[in-house]
Design an enzyme around this catalytic site. Structure first.
Site, mmCIF file in Angstrom:
data_model
loop_
_atom_site.group_PDB
_atom_site.id
_atom_site.type_symbol
_atom_site.label_atom_id
_atom_site.label_comp_id
_atom_site.label_asym_id
_atom_site.label_seq_id
_atom_site.Cartn_x
_atom_site.Cartn_y
_atom_site.Cartn_z
ATOM 1 N N GLU A 1 -20.493 19.132 -20.071
ATOM 2 C CA GLU A 1 -20.077 20.383 -19.991
ATOM 3 C C GLU A 1 -18.424 20.542 -19.244
ATOM 4 O O GLU A 1 -18.160 19.655 -18.722
ATOM 5 C CB GLU A 1 -20.900 20.909 -19.181
ATOM 6 C CG GLU A 1 -20.828 20.693 -17.355
ATOM 7 C CD GLU A 1 -21.382 21.870 -16.525
ATOM 8 O OE1 GLU A 1 -20.668 22.763 -16.370
ATOM 9 O OE2 GLU A 1 -22.417 21.664 -15.769
ATOM 10 N N VAL B 1 -24.136 25.355 -18.897
ATOM 11 C CA VAL B 1 -25.157 24.378 -19.386
ATOM 12 C C VAL B 1 -25.761 25.195 -20.861
ATOM 13 O O VAL B 1 -25.992 24.514 -21.768
ATOM 14 C CB VAL B 1 -26.444 24.521 -18.409
ATOM 15 C CG1 VAL B 1 -27.684 23.760 -19.156
ATOM 16 C CG2 VAL B 1 -25.888 23.536 -17.389
ATOM 17 N N SER C 1 -30.570 32.835 -14.745
ATOM 18 C CA SER C 1 -29.316 32.295 -15.681
ATOM 19 C C SER C 1 -29.777 32.135 -16.955
ATOM 20 O O SER C 1 -31.220 31.556 -17.405
ATOM 21 C CB SER C 1 -29.127 30.936 -15.001
ATOM 22 O OG SER C 1 -28.383 29.992 -16.046
ATOM 23 N N ASP D 1 -29.234 29.517 -18.690
ATOM 24 C CA ASP D 1 -29.387 28.218 -18.787
ATOM 25 C C ASP D 1 -31.161 28.130 -19.134
ATOM 26 O O ASP D 1 -31.610 27.204 -20.192
ATOM 27 C CB ASP D 1 -29.378 27.590 -17.488
ATOM 28 C CG ASP D 1 -27.743 27.240 -17.403
ATOM 29 O OD1 ASP D 1 -27.031 27.977 -18.154
ATOM 30 O OD2 ASP D 1 -27.343 26.670 -16.292
ATOM 31 N N LYS E 1 -29.475 24.166 -8.784
ATOM 32 C CA LYS E 1 -28.796 24.281 -7.795
ATOM 33 C C LYS E 1 -29.519 24.658 -6.480
ATOM 34 O O LYS E 1 -30.397 25.907 -6.648
ATOM 35 C CB LYS E 1 -27.328 25.133 -8.215
ATOM 36 C CG LYS E 1 -26.834 24.589 -9.192
ATOM 37 C CD LYS E 1 -25.289 25.395 -9.370
ATOM 38 C CE LYS E 1 -24.509 24.707 -10.699
ATOM 39 N NZ LYS E 1 -25.220 25.166 -12.177
#
Length: 310
Positions: A30, A112, A146, A148, A165
């Site tokens: 990324e 991501v 997110s 993601d 995270k």
């Protein structure tokens, strides 16, 4: 399987194009970590070092970004430096941003989610990142989740990370992934790591101990035509892991500061990571770099095994 997306939209570097055509292992990387994850010049140094790690393991790196409106798989050193110098001036690009950036001819550092999309369009099956996004703390009220996670539910790319995270609600993140049917695999671990630390108190779906087992599992998922990707959780090496109580206390400080300042949406993660770097005197940044290197090794080994199956 590669798509037939026009070169008007997508461009692979000659190295990546040749590797894909020859069936060689390729690992996507990324670019948000370059523009929003670290200060210059550390961001550029780290990005180039990660590419070297991938090559040392026998795979080809494909750093992904949007440059001048074009989706790119495989950046030159000049393009990586460009993103690093511009830093947070570069738009943090997720799924929703890609068509707008193309239409306006703008640059974008891919998250991501966006990296998964471009990787899939290019025909790349394995992607290495630092930590995956998830359900934010308090997400049951704010609905701050997110993109993601939704991308993992629909895009067939294997993502290697150091867990969610630690600024996130890891329990709810895992529940979301379970609801979406995304396999969460621990690489040589039964517990979901928490980015800076090796443990979170939450288990993964399966522990797999070799890159070959992981590659075979993802290969079977693709052949069965089951939608979505796979998340591989790879703990930060023991010698670089931070004390859980210490880092969680610092995260609480950073989250409280973000709330006071009214920081929300896609700005929250880079804000918290930058705050943690300052609060910990750079210790969190060093841990971040080391875990990315570790993930690059694991992702490359998996890509090598996957290429053998293909």
């Amino acid at each position: 399987m590669r798509t037939l997306l026009s070169k008007e939209f997508l461009e692979c570097s000659p190295e990546v194009e040749a590797a894909l055509a020859a069936g060689k292992p390729v690992v996507a990387l990324e670019s948000t970590i370059i523009s929003h994850g670290m200060p210059y010049p550390k961001n550029v140094e780290t990005a180039l070092a990660v590419e070297r790690v991938v090559r040392e393991q026998g795979a080809v790196p494909a750093t992904i970004a949007v440059i001048g409106g074009k989706l790119k798989a495989g950046l030159s050193e000049e393009e990586i430096t460009h993103l690093g110098k511009k830093g947070t001036e570069v738009i943090k690009a997720s799924r929703r941003d890609l068509p707008i950036l193309h239409a306006l001819g703008r640059d974008g550092a891919t998250t991501v989610a966006a990296t998964m999309i471009v990787a899939h369009l290019a025909g790349i099956s394995v992607f290495c990142t630092g930590g995956v996004g998830g359900v934010h703390r308090g997400g049951e009220n704010t609905m701050d989740i997110s993109a993601d996670l939704e991308e993992l539910a629909q895009t067939p790319v294997l993502v290697v990370c150091a867990g969610a995270k630690s600024i996130l609600d890891i329990g709810r993140t895992l529940e979301y992934l379970e609801t979406k049917g995304v396999p969460v695999v621990g690489y040589q671990t039964s517990e979901m790591p928490a980015f800076y630390t090796r443990k979170s108190g939450f288990g993964v779906d399966y522990r797999l101990d070799t890159p070959g087992e992981i590659a075979a599992s993802f290969y079977a998922k693709r052949k069965m035509e089951i939608p979505g990707g796979m998340l591989v959780a790879n703990p930060i090496p023991e010698q670089y892991a931070m004390d859980a109580d210490y880092i969680n206390g610092k995260i609480d400080e950073a989250v409280a500061d973000a709330e006071r300042r009214g920081v929300k949406g896609k700005e929250i993660t880079p804000f918290l990571l930058d705050s943690l770097q300052k609060i910990t005197g750079g210790e969190s940044l060093e841990a971040n770099i080391r875990l990315v290197f570790n993930n690059a090794v694991a992702a490359s080994k998996i890509a090598v095994e996957l290429a053998k199956l293909k």
